[in-house]
Scaffold this motif. Structure first.
Motif, PDB file in Angstrom:
ATOM      1  N   GLN A 100       0.895  -1.190  -0.024  1.00  0.00           N
ATOM      2  CA  GLN A 100      -0.032  -0.041   0.040  1.00  0.00           C
ATOM      3  C   GLN A 100       0.914   1.221   0.121  1.00  0.00           C
ATOM      4  OE1 GLN A 100      -3.053   0.367  -0.392  1.00  0.00           O
ATOM      5  NE2 GLN A 100      -4.061  -1.738   0.314  1.00  0.00           N
ATOM      6  N   VAL A 102       1.130   5.655   0.536  1.00  0.00           N
ATOM      7  CA  VAL A 102       0.724   6.873   0.725  1.00  0.00           C
ATOM      8  C   VAL A 102       1.699   8.102   0.306  1.00  0.00           C
ATOM      9  CG1 VAL A 102       0.043   8.342   2.824  1.00  0.00           C
ATOM     10  CG2 VAL A 102      -0.059   5.717   3.031  1.00  0.00           C
ATOM     11  N   ILE A 161     -11.676   0.674   3.018  1.00  0.00           N
ATOM     12  CA  ILE A 161     -10.947   1.785   2.340  1.00  0.00           C
ATOM     13  C   ILE A 161     -10.213   1.233   1.230  1.00  0.00           C
ATOM     14  CG2 ILE A 161     -10.986   3.575   3.970  1.00  0.00           C
ATOM     15  CD1 ILE A 161      -8.593   2.627   4.961  1.00  0.00           C
ATOM     16  N   GLY A 163      -6.582   1.779  -1.057  1.00  0.00           N
ATOM     17  CA  GLY A 163      -5.339   2.440  -1.650  1.00  0.00           C
ATOM     18  C   GLY A 163      -5.255   2.454  -3.050  1.00  0.00           C
ATOM     19  N   PHE A 165      -3.127   5.733  -1.095  1.00  0.00           N
ATOM     20  CA  PHE A 165      -3.467   6.584   0.041  1.00  0.00           C
ATOM     21  C   PHE A 165      -2.987   8.045  -0.424  1.00  0.00           C
ATOM     22  CE2 PHE A 165      -4.431   2.819   2.095  1.00  0.00           C
ATOM     23  CZ  PHE A 165      -5.649   2.779   2.292  1.00  0.00           C
ATOM     24  N   TYR A 218      -6.680  10.920   2.503  1.00  0.00           N
ATOM     25  CA  TYR A 218      -7.697  10.356   1.786  1.00  0.00           C
ATOM     26  C   TYR A 218      -7.377   8.684   1.385  1.00  0.00           C
ATOM     27  CZ  TYR A 218      -9.927  15.033   1.270  1.00  0.00           C
ATOM     28  OH  TYR A 218     -10.553  16.002   1.564  1.00  0.00           O
ATOM     29  N   ASP A 219      -8.220   8.233   0.995  1.00  0.00           N
ATOM     30  CA  ASP A 219      -8.054   6.846  -0.142  1.00  0.00           C
ATOM     31  C   ASP A 219      -8.186   7.333  -1.430  1.00  0.00           C
ATOM     32  OD1 ASP A 219     -10.803   6.892  -0.782  1.00  0.00           O
ATOM     33  OD2 ASP A 219     -10.919   4.546   0.137  1.00  0.00           O
ATOM     34  N   LYS A 220      -8.306   6.201  -2.445  1.00  0.00           N
ATOM     35  CA  LYS A 220      -8.094   6.391  -3.717  1.00  0.00           C
ATOM     36  C   LYS A 220      -9.491   7.106  -4.169  1.00  0.00           C
ATOM     37  CE  LYS A 220      -8.937   2.936  -7.246  1.00  0.00           C
ATOM     38  NZ  LYS A 220      -8.934   1.678  -7.546  1.00  0.00           N
ATOM     39  N   LEU A 225      -9.855   9.291   5.812  1.00  0.00           N
ATOM     40  CA  LEU A 225      -9.521   8.358   6.749  1.00  0.00           C
ATOM     41  C   LEU A 225      -9.662   9.108   7.919  1.00  0.00           C
ATOM     42  CD1 LEU A 225      -8.427   6.657   4.010  1.00  0.00           C
ATOM     43  CD2 LEU A 225      -6.830   5.869   5.852  1.00  0.00           C
ATOM     44  N   ASP A 248      -2.741   5.078  10.449  1.00  0.00           N
ATOM     45  CA  ASP A 248      -2.025   6.149   9.939  1.00  0.00           C
ATOM     46  C   ASP A 248      -1.388   6.877  11.395  1.00  0.00           C
ATOM     47  OD1 ASP A 248      -3.229   8.750  10.836  1.00  0.00           O
ATOM     48  OD2 ASP A 248      -5.098   7.655  10.106  1.00  0.00           O
TER      49      ASP A 248
END
Lengths: 624, 550
Positions: A100, A102, A161, A163, A165, A218-220, A225, A248
Motif C-alpha cells: 500500500q 501513501v 477503504i 489504497g 492513499f 484520503y483513500d483512492k 480516513l 496512520d
C-alpha cells in the motif's frame, strides 16, 4: 508517571502464576514498576450492569512506552522472569508483493509534515484486546505525543477503504466527512464548532484551528480516513470484527513518529494469525526526503563495555553472564568474538528509552537485582565541610531573635500582587525593584514572588488571631527582585523581618529587636549618625524618621521635595516609622538597609487585624 | 494552699478575722485523738478540708488517713416507705381499717398498691374473699420499712447482702464518700508558724534565714518561665528549620559543602536542559512548572560572579598551604576558575547531546530550540544549582561533596500533601570509580543518622540519572514500605557535556524536607507545617529535634 490498569486474572494467567499481592508487589519492585492499587477488594465501576473485573493499577516509568498496555507489561515481565524471549518482529509484504502507498503532499509542511503507517493483517480482536488497543493509543497520545501535539494516531478497517492513499493539507472548508460516531458530514470549520464543547476533543482543537490548512488523509476514492490530530472518519472505523487494520500516524517530530509506530505494531502484531508479522507501507514523500517503507523494525545494533558495566555495578561478571542478564531485559547480547571487553548488543525497537550504554548498564543491574549488589563505599578522600556564609549569617540572626523571645515563622514565598503592594499602601512597584511575575499560576494567591517579608508575617498573625497577644514573630528568608543585568534577570535578597502584634503598638520592642540583632553583629548605634561610624571605626547604624502619609505617585515627589524627606513609606503611621542606615567603614557611603515602624491602621484593616502592631524589615546581606 | 509558690507571704488568716479552717482543725486535733472530719465539720466541703489537711500535713503538724466508703441513700420511693410504711403494709392497713375492701376500691388501683397487694398475699396478711379483700392478721411486722429506716440512719444496711436487692428495687442508691481522720503529726503544734516563702536578699543580710520557717515547696505543680504569654515569653525556632538544621549537621559531619542556592528564578537551560531533560518532557508543562512572564527571558548561560566568589571562598583545601595558592582572594580565584570554562561550548554540547546525540549517546533526536532554554522558571528543584556547581567543577575536576536544603516551586494544585512550595534536600558526591552499591551503602549511612535503619532500593526513571533508584523505608504507622527519597548517578550525557572526565562519576540524591518531618511527627496536612496557616502554638511547643534519637 502513567498508571496502567490491567485485568488481574488475565495478567496472572499470562504470567503463568497466581500471585499473592505481596509476591506481585515484590516482582514489580524488583523490575522497577510499582503496584499502585489492586481493586479486588474495592468497589469497582459497573458498566452495562456488570461490575468491572478486578484490576491491577500499575505505575510505569515515564520513558517505558513499551509498557503502556497489558500486552507490554505481560511481555516485559515474562521476559524478565525468563518465561519468554523477546519476539522477532518481521515485515511481511502482501502476497502480490504490492505495498500500500501513501503519498504525502508538500502542503502538509505548513501544519504537520511527517507521516508513517503500518498494516496489521488478519488480526483477531477480542473485547479485551480491542479495548487495550484503543487504550494504548490514548496513553501514547497523552504521554509520548504530548496531548497529540507531537504525534497523532488513526486506526482504520482496511477493508472499508482502498489504497493508494494520500496525506494532504487543505483549507478546512474543502474538507467534508462524517466524523467518528456521527452520521452527518461536516466541513473542517464546522467540526471545530461541533467539538468546541466536547470534553474530550476540545483540548486538541487549538493544535490546528487557526491554521489556513488542515491535515487530511484520503483513500483512492477520496474517502476520508482521518483529520489528524482531531478525529477519524466514521466510515473506516474499526470494530471487534475488523480483521485488517490500517494505522496512520502523523507528526511534527520524526523520532516520536516512528517510535509510536513501533510501539503499536510490536504490541498488537501478536494477535495476527501470523504473530509478530507486520505489513509495511510505502510512504512517498520526496519533497522532504522522507520517502521510505514504514515501519523499520530493525533492532539497533550497538556495543557496551563489559568493564564499564562491571565497574559501575561493582561486579565482576563474565561477558556471557552479562549477556544472559541482558536477555531478561529484552536485549539480544553476545560477547564480541574479537574484543573480550565488548558486548555486541541488539536493542529491540520497543526499547526506545535506551540512549547510551549507561541504560544497558542499569538494566544489567536491574536483572542482577539492585538490592543484591555489593554495597561497598570506599573512603578515598577526606572532605572538608563548609557552611554557606549567607546561611551562617542568617542563623546568627535567627538564633538572636529567638533568644530575644521572638518566634520564627515560615510563610510562603509566592503571594498575590495586592498583598505585596496595595495592602501595604504601596501603589505599585518602583522601577528599580520590580517583582518577578508568574505566567501560569493556578490560583490568584500566587501571582508574584514576594519582594517583602511583611505580607507573610501579617498573614501568619491573621491566621493565628486566637493566639494570646502579644505575638512576636520573625522570619529570615529571601525576597526576589528583577535584576535585568543578570543572566536570570532576577536576584534573591536575604531579609530579616519581625512583627509585634498586641494591645499596644510594640514600636519600642521592634526597635529593641533591631538594636539587639545589629548589636550582636557588632554594629554600634550612632545617634543622629549621618557621617559617623561605630566604635573603633567599625560598623555604625542609625535611624531617621520616615514620612508615612499616603500619597499618590506624583505627590510623593512633591512631598519629598517640600519636606526634604529622604523616603516616604505609607505602610507606617505618619511620624512613627524610621529608616535604618549603616556605614561600614569611615570611607564607605551610608546605606539604607530597611525600615521599621507602627503599621498604618489601613494596612491592619487590609490584613483583618483588629489590634495595633509594628514591623521591621531589612536587607541583611550588608552584614556578610 | 497548693499552687501558691514563689516569693509571696503566707497569710495566717485568709478570711478576715474569722477562724481559718486550718486553725479549727488544729483545735479539734488538740482536743481529740482522732478527728473524723466529716463529722467534725459536716458543712464544709470535702475539697476544702483536704486542702487544709494537706497544708498541715506538708508541715508534718498533723497526719491524716483517707477513708473511701460507700454510703446508702434512700431514693424518693425508699424515703416514702421509710416514712409511711411499705406498699404491702399500706394495703393491709387499708383492708384492716375497712374490714372488707372491694377490689375496685380506688385505693387499690395504682401501681404501688398492686405490688403491695401481691406482697401482702405472699406474706399471708390478706386474702381474697369474693370480690373483696379481708385481713388475716391483727398485727404485722413491716420488715421493709424497718430495714430502710436502719439504712437511712446508718447509711448502710445491717446485712450488707440486702443492698443488692434494695438497689435493684430502686429504693436505695449508693454514693462514694471520702472521709478523713486527722491526728497529731510528728511536728505537732497548735498554731501555724510564721513562714517565709522564699529565700531573699534581706533574709541573707540579716541572718534570719537561720531561724526562718520556710514554706514547703509544692513539688506537684509545674514551674514557670516568668515571662508573659502562653510560651512564658520564650522565643522559638520553626520546627521545619529545626529539622533542616539536623540534616545540615549530618551533611557537615559527612564532609559536604553547602551550595549557594539563593536563586529562585532560573532558566530552562539550567533547570532542565543542562540536566538532560528533553524540551518536550512532561515536567516542563505549564501544569507542573511555574514560568515567569516578567521579566520575559533569560540571558545566555554564563558565569554568575556572586555565586562563584562564594564557592571559591568556601573551597578551602586543607592539604594546601597558603603559599601553594597564588591568590588567596576568593574573587581572584573565582575569576581564575571562570577563565578555564567555556560556557558557549557547554551550551553547544548540551544542544548536540539533546538533538543529535554525543558521548556515545544517540540523543533524544528532536529539534532543540534556543527559546526553550531562555524561558525563565521558578526552579522546580535545587538540582538546577547542582548543575551549575558541577559544571564549574570541570575547571578543576576532583572528588567533592555538595549539599543544599532550600525552597523549590511546583505548579501543584494545593491539597493536604502538596503545596506549590516545599524544601528540597539534595546531596551530590563526585568521585572516581563510584559504584551503584556504593551509593546504597552511602544512603544507608545517611539515613541511619535520621533514625531510618533499613532501606530498599527500587529501579526508577529520572531523565538525569542512570541508574536511578528510589529509596524506600519501612513505615511503622502504615505498616508497609514507603518512598522516602530519590537517588542515582548522573547521566554521562549531562556530565560529559560539562567537560567532566569520564571516570569521575557523580551520585545525586534528594528528598523533601517536609515529608520525613511529617512522617516523624505524624502531621497529615503539609499546611500545618509550612506557610502562614501554621499554628504559632505548635511552633512554640514543638520539642527539640533529635532525629537519631526518636
Amino acid at each position: 508517571m502513567p498508571t496502567i490498569g490491567v485485568n488481574k486474572a488475565d495478567l496472572y494467567k499470562a504470567l503463568g502464576k497466581e500471585y499473592t499481592k505481596q509476591e506481585f508487589e515484590e516482582l514489580c519492585f524488583d523490575f522497577g514498576i510499582e503496584l499502585d492499587e489492586d481493586t479486588s477488594d474495592s468497589k469497582r465501576p459497573i458498566v452495562d450492569g456488570v461490575e468491572e473485573a478486578p484490576q491491577l493499577k500499575i505505575e510505569i516509568p515515564a520513558n517505558r512506552y513499551d509498557m503502556l498496555c497489558f500486552e507490554g507489561i505481560a511481555m516485559n515481565l515474562n521476559i524478565f522472569l525468563g518465561r519468554e524471549s523477546m519476539p522477532n518482529f518481521t515485515l511481511e509484504p502482501p502476497p502480490n508483493g504490492q505495498l500500500q502507498t501513501v503519498t504525502v503532499s508538500q502542503d502538509t509542511e505548513r501544519i504537520r509534515p511527517y507521516f508513517s503507517a503500518a498494516i496489521l493483517r488478519n488480526i483477531h480482536f477480542t473485547k479485551a484486546r480491542y479495548e487495550s488497543f484503543i487504550a494504548l493509543q490514548d496513553k501514547l497520545h497523552q504521554n509520548l505525543a504530548r496531548q497529540r501535539t507531537l504525534v497523532a494516531i488513526g486506526t482504520h478497517d482496511l477493508d472499508t477503504i482502498e489504497g493508494p492513499f494520500t496525506y494532504e493539507a487543505l483549507p478546512p472548508e474543502e474538507i467534508q466527512f462524517a466524523p467518528l460516531n456521527q452520521t452527518k458530514a461536516m466541513n473542517g470549520k464546522q467540526m471545530m464548532d461541533f467539538y468546541e464543547k466536547d470534553k474530550h476533543l476540545s483540548r486538541y482543537l487549538p493544535i490546528i484551528r487557526d491554521s489556513p490548512v488542515y491535515p487530511i488523509i484520503y483513500d483512492k476514492n477520496r474517502t476520508v480516513l482521518s483529520m489528524p490530530p482531531i478525529i477519524n472518519s466514521n466510515h473506516s472505523k474499526i470494530t471487534l470484527q475488523t480483521r485488517n487494520v490500517f494505522i496512520d500516524i502523523t507528526a511534527t517530530d520524526k523520532t516520536k513518529l516512528e517510535l509510536t509506530n513501533h510501539i503499536l505494531v510490536s504490541m498488537f502484531s501478536r494477535y495476527c494469525s501470523e504473530p509478530f508479522t507486520i505489513e509495511p507501507v510505502q510512504i512517498i514523500s520526496p519533497h522532504n526526503s522522507q520517502t521510505r517503507q514504514t515501519p523499520d523494525l530493525t533492532p539497533r545494533h550497538t556495543s557496551a563495555s563489559v568493564s564499564y558495566i562491571n565497574s559501575i555495578c561493582g561486579l565482576s561478571s563474565s561477558p556471557s553472564t552479562l549477556c544472559t542478564s541482558l536477555a531478561r531485559m529484552c536485549y539480544d547480547a553476545t560477547p564480541s568474538p574479537t574484543d573480550p571487553d565488548t558486548l555486541s548488543i541488539s536493542i529491540p525497537v520497543t526499547r526506545a528509552d535506551v540512549l547510551h550504554q549507561a541504560d544497558i548498564m542499569e538494566d544489567a543491574a536491574v536483572a542482577y537485582g539492585f538490592n543484591a549488589l555489593p554495597r561497598h563505599f570506599p573512603r578515598t578522600t577526606a572532605f572538608t565541610a563548609a557552611a554557606l556564609p549567607l546561611n551562617k549569617l542568617a542563623d546568627i540572626l535567627r538564633l538572636e531573635a529567638a533568644m530575644a523571645g521572638w518566634v520564627e515563622v515560615m510563610p510562603l514565598i509566592l503571594c498575590s500582587h495586592d498583598e505585596n503592594y496595595a495592602w501595604l499602601n504601596h501603589p505599585s512597584p518602583p522601577a528599580n525593584a520590580k517583582p518577578v511575575r508568574l505566567q501560569n499560576p493556578k490560583t490568584a494567591e500566587y501571582q508574584i514572588v514576594r519582594t517583602s517579608l511583611i505580607p507573610g508575617l501579617l498573614k501568619t498573625i491573621r491566621e493565628n488571631k486566637r493566639h494570646a497577644v502579644p505575638m512576636k514573630i520573625f522570619e529570615v528568608s529571601d525576597v526576589v527582585f528583577q535584576d535585568l543585568g543578570r543572566e536570570r534577570r532576577a536576584r534573591n535578597e536575604r531579609h530579616f523581618a519581625a512583627c509585634w502584634y498586641g494591645k499596644t503598638s510594640g514600636f519600642e520592642q521592634v526597635h529593641g529587636l533591631l538594636d539587639r540583632v545589629v548589636g550582636m553583629l557588632r554594629g554600634t548605634f550612632v545617634a543622629g549618625g549621618e557621617g559617623k561610624v561605630g566604635a573603633k571605626g567599625g560598623l555604625g547604624y542609625w535611624i531617621e524618621e520616615v514620612e508615612g502619609r499616603i500619597f499618590s505617585r506624583v505627590m510623593v515627589l512633591v512631598v519629598k521635595a517640600l519636606l526634604m524627606l529622604e523616603e516616604i513609606d505609607p505602610t507606617y503611621l505618619p511620624g512613627h516609622s524610621a529608616a535604618i542606615y549603616i556605614r561600614q567603614t569611615p570611607s564607605s557611603p551610608a546605606k539604607r538597609i530597611g525600615t521599621f515602624g507602627i503599621l498604618h491602621p489601613t494596612v491592619l484593616k487590609k490584613f483583618e487585624l483588629p489590634f495595633p502592631g509594628s514591623v521591621l524589615e531589612m536587607d541583611v546581606e550588608v552584614f556578610l | 494552699m497548693p499552687g501558691t509558690r514563689g516569693a509571696v507571704p503566707v497569710p495566717l488568716h485568709t478570711n478576715g478575722g474569722q477562724r481559718d479552717l486550718t486553725e479549727e482543725i488544729l483545735e479539734a486535733v488538740d482536743q481529740h485523738e482522732h478527728v473524723p472530719t466529716a463529722e467534725a465539720f459536716p458543712s464544709t466541703p470535702q475539697d476544702k478540708i483536704k486542702a487544709a489537711l494537706d497544708r498541715l500535713a506538708s508541715r508534718q503538724m498533723v497526719e491524716y488517713e483517707t477513708h473511701d466508703k460507700e454510703e446508702v441513700h434512700l431514693t424518693e420511693e425508699g424515703q416514702a416507705i421509710a416514712d409511711e410504711g411499705s406498699h404491702e403494709y399500706k394495703v393491709w392497713d387499708a383492708v384492716r381499717k375497712a374490714g372488707r375492701l372491694s377490689l375496685k376500691d380506688p385505693s387499690l388501683v395504682n401501681a404501688s398498691a398492686k405490688l403491695g397487694q401481691g406482697n401482702a398475699f405472699k406474706l399471708k396478711w390478706i386474702k381474697k374473699d369474693g370480690d373483696a379483700l379481708v385481713s388475716l392478721t391483727d398485727s404485722v411486722s413491716d420488715t421493709t420499712r424497718q430495714q430502710l429506716q436502719h439504712a437511712q440512719e446508718h447509711r448502710a444496711f445491717q446485712d450488707p447482702k440486702l443492698l443488692k436487692d434494695y438497689s435493684k428495687r430502686k429504693l436505695v442508691n449508693t454514693q462514694k464518700v471520702i472521709a478523713y481522720v486527722a491526728r497529731k503529726g510528728p511536728r505537732w503544734a497548735k498554731e501555724m508558724p510564721v513562714e517565709v516563702t522564699d529565700l531573699t536578699a534581706e533574709l541573707i543580710a540579716d541572718g534570719s534565714w537561720k531561724t526562718a520557717n520556710f514554706k514547703p515547696y509544692n513539688f506537684k505543680a509545674k514551674g514557670t518561665l516568668g515571662g508573659e504569654g502562653v510560651g512564658g515569653g520564650t522565643g522559638a525556632l520553626h520546627p521545619l528549620n529545626k529539622v533542616r538544621e539536623e540534616f545540615r549537621k549530618i551533611f557537615f559531619n559527612m564532609g559536604f559543602e553547602e551550595m549557594p542556592t539563593a536563586r529562585f528564578v532560573d532558566s530552562g537551560f539550567w533547570n532542565f536542559d543542562a540536566l538532560y531533560v528533553p524540551q518536550q518532557h512532561p515536567a516542563r508543562d505549564l501544569q507542573d512548572t511555574f514560568y515567569v512572564s516578567d521579566p520575559p527571558e533569560a540571558g545566555p548561560p554564563g558565569a554568575d560572579e556572586s555565586m562563584d566568589i562564594v564557592l571559591a571562598e568556601m573551597d578551602v583545601d586543607d592539604d594546601q598551604d597558603e603559599s601553594d595558592h597564588p591568590s588567596s582572594d576568593p574573587a581572584t580565584r573565582a575569576k581564575e576558575t571562570t577563565a578555564k570554562l567555556d560556557y558557549q561550548a557547554y551550551y553547544d554540547n548540551v544542544r548536540a547531546v539533546h538533538q543529535d546525540g554525543k558521548y556515545g549517546s544517540i540523543g533524544y533526536r528532536y529539534p532543540y530550540t534556543d527559546a526553550e532554554t531562555r524561558r525563565l522558571v521558578l526552579r522546580t528543584h535545587t538540582t538546577a544549582i547542582s548543575a551549575y556547581v558541577l559544571h564549574r567543577l570541570s575547571a578543576d575536576p576532583r572528588p567533592c561533596r555538595y549539599f543544599s536544603i532550600d525552597r523549590v516551586f511546583r505548579n501543584e494544585t494545593v491539597d493536604a500533601t502538596h503545596l506549590a512550595e516545599f524544601h528540597q534536600i539534595e546531596g551530590v558526591i563526585a568521585d572516581y570509580n563510584l559504584t551503584l552499591g556504593g551509593l546504597q551503602a552511602f544512603l544507608k549511612r545517611f539515613f541511619r543518622n535520621i533514625g531510618v535503619p533499613d532501606l530498599k532500593f527500587k529501579p526508577a526513571y529520572n531523565p538525569y540519572t542512570e541508574p536511578s533508584m528510589e529509596v524506600f523505608a519501612w513505615h511503622e504507622g502504615l505498616n508497609k514500605i514507603v518512598e522516602i527519597g530519590n537517588s542515582g548517578m548522573f547521566r554521562p550525557e549531562m556530565l560529559l557535556a560539562m567537560g567532566l572526565p569520564e571516570d569521575l562519576r557523580v551520585y545525586g540524591f534528594g528528598l523533601s524536607l517536609e515529608r520525613p518531618t511529617m512522617i516523624k511527627y505524624g502531621i497529615s496536612n503539609i499546611r500545618e507545617l509550612l506557610g502562614h496557616k501554621v499554628d504559632l502554638g505548635f511552633i512554640e511547643s514543638n520539642p527539640a529535634v533529635r532525629l537519631d534519637r526518636e
